[in-house]
Design a protein around this motif. Structure first.
Motif, PDB file in Angstrom:
ATOM      1  N   THR A  91       0.821  -1.220   0.000  1.00 23.99           N
ATOM      2  CA  THR A  91       0.000   0.000   0.000  1.00 23.99           C
ATOM      3  C   THR A  91       0.853   1.267   0.000  1.00 23.99           C
ATOM      4  O   THR A  91       0.310   2.370  -0.120  1.00 23.99           O
ATOM      5  N   TYR A  92       2.152   1.132   0.142  1.00 27.34           N
ATOM      6  CA  TYR A  92       3.049   2.288   0.014  1.00 27.34           C
ATOM      7  C   TYR A  92       2.973   2.822  -1.414  1.00 27.34           C
ATOM      8  O   TYR A  92       3.082   2.064  -2.378  1.00 27.34           O
ATOM      9  N   VAL A  93       2.771   4.127  -1.561  1.00 25.74           N
ATOM     10  CA  VAL A  93       2.713   4.769  -2.876  1.00 25.74           C
ATOM     11  C   VAL A  93       4.038   5.478  -3.119  1.00 25.74           C
ATOM     12  O   VAL A  93       4.357   6.452  -2.426  1.00 25.74           O
ATOM     13  N   PRO A  94       4.843   5.010  -4.078  1.00 22.76           N
ATOM     14  CA  PRO A  94       6.167   5.588  -4.306  1.00 22.76           C
ATOM     15  C   PRO A  94       6.118   7.107  -4.493  1.00 22.76           C
ATOM     16  O   PRO A  94       5.355   7.615  -5.311  1.00 22.76           O
ATOM     17  N   ALA A  95       6.913   7.808  -3.680  1.00 18.89           N
ATOM     18  CA  ALA A  95       7.133   9.258  -3.787  1.00 18.89           C
ATOM     19  C   ALA A  95       5.907  10.095  -3.442  1.00 18.89           C
ATOM     20  O   ALA A  95       5.924  11.306  -3.648  1.00 18.89           O
ATOM     21  N   ARG A  96       4.860   9.510  -2.891  1.00 19.95           N
ATOM     22  CA  ARG A  96       3.618  10.255  -2.677  1.00 19.95           C
ATOM     23  C   ARG A  96       3.833  11.495  -1.812  1.00 19.95           C
ATOM     24  O   ARG A  96       3.468  12.603  -2.208  1.00 19.95           O
ATOM     25  N   ASN A  97       4.380  11.325  -0.627  1.00 20.01           N
ATOM     26  CA  ASN A  97       4.523  12.486   0.250  1.00 20.01           C
ATOM     27  C   ASN A  97       5.562  13.479  -0.260  1.00 20.01           C
ATOM     28  O   ASN A  97       5.459  14.681   0.009  1.00 20.01           O
TER      29      ASN A  97
END
Length: 225
Positions: A91-97
């Motif tokens: 569920t980690y979204v690459p580069a989201r934050n």
């Protein structure tokens, strides 16, 4: 009254963060992202929360992180896990934050905002690398050199008031500030009505938080529990 940009996802943490920014005396400008997330209903929740907590403005920036893929939150071919797992979850979204904070930094410069609030948490969280103190420290350094305001010594503060709080502590703090958690949606696979699955990692953390805070859980679940 100074301006602050508050990243608002529509979930429990960001709603609490908005309430804290308001309590700190800021005029709050809520910023949400339509980034191709499967749980699109969280944007409706974000708008409700912004209205409820008196945000001065509410914006939605549209971008498609699904084009990159690599996350169960943006790629419907990947299943949202319903069991606890070791390591950084799918569920980690690459580069989201990184992307979100960069755009918030631009808005903060336009609004001459003194702060950017983000509701990341390093205690009760899913192991995401962009929810850890080293990431925030690095972004603070970036903010000081990446904008006109920064090089003039006026870089906005990157505020993370939830960073060291447990989920129960967050809920108690938000409750004391008048947050209506029934307006929020945290589930990674909420349906179109905003009802939660009750099984994903986010749902488990949320449910445990309300129990720890001894606060009644107002979440609407698909199963009707």
């Amino acid at each position: 009254m100074k301006n602050a940009v508050v990243l608002l996802s529509g979930g429990l943490d960001s709603a609490t963060c908005l309430a804290m920014a308001r309590e700190a005396g800021y005029q709050c400008h809520a910023l949400a992202f339509d980034y191709g997330q499967r749980h699109h209903t969280e944007l409706h929740a974000a708008e409700r929360v912004a209205s409820s907590l008196g945000a001065a403005s509410y914006r939605v920036i549209r971008l498609d992180l699904g084009t990159i893929g690599g996350s169960a939150l943006t790629d419907s071919s990947l299943a949202v896990p319903e069991e606890e797992s070791d390591g950084i979850p799918i569920t980690y979204v690459p580069a989201r934050n990184t992307v979100f904070l960069s755009l918030a930094l631009g808005l903060a410069e336009v609004l001459d905002a003194g702060a950017i609030y983000i509701g990341i948490n390093a205690v009760d969280y899913s192991g995401y690398p962009d929810c850890r103190p080293p990431f925030i420290d690095a972004f603070r350094a970036l903010a000081a050199v990446a904008t006109k305001a920064g090089v003039e010594g006026r870089a906005p503060l990157i505020e993370t008031p939830l960073l060291d709080l447990s989920k129960g502590e967050i809920i108690r703090a938000g409750t004391s500030l008048g947050v209506d958690y029934s307006l929020t949606v945290s589930c990674y696979q909420a349906d179109e009505q905003g009802r939660a699955c009750g099984r994903c990692d986010s749902c488990r953390l949320r449910r445990a938080g309300f129990a720890a805070a001894s606060v009644a859980d107002p979440t609407r679940y698909v199963s009707g529990e």
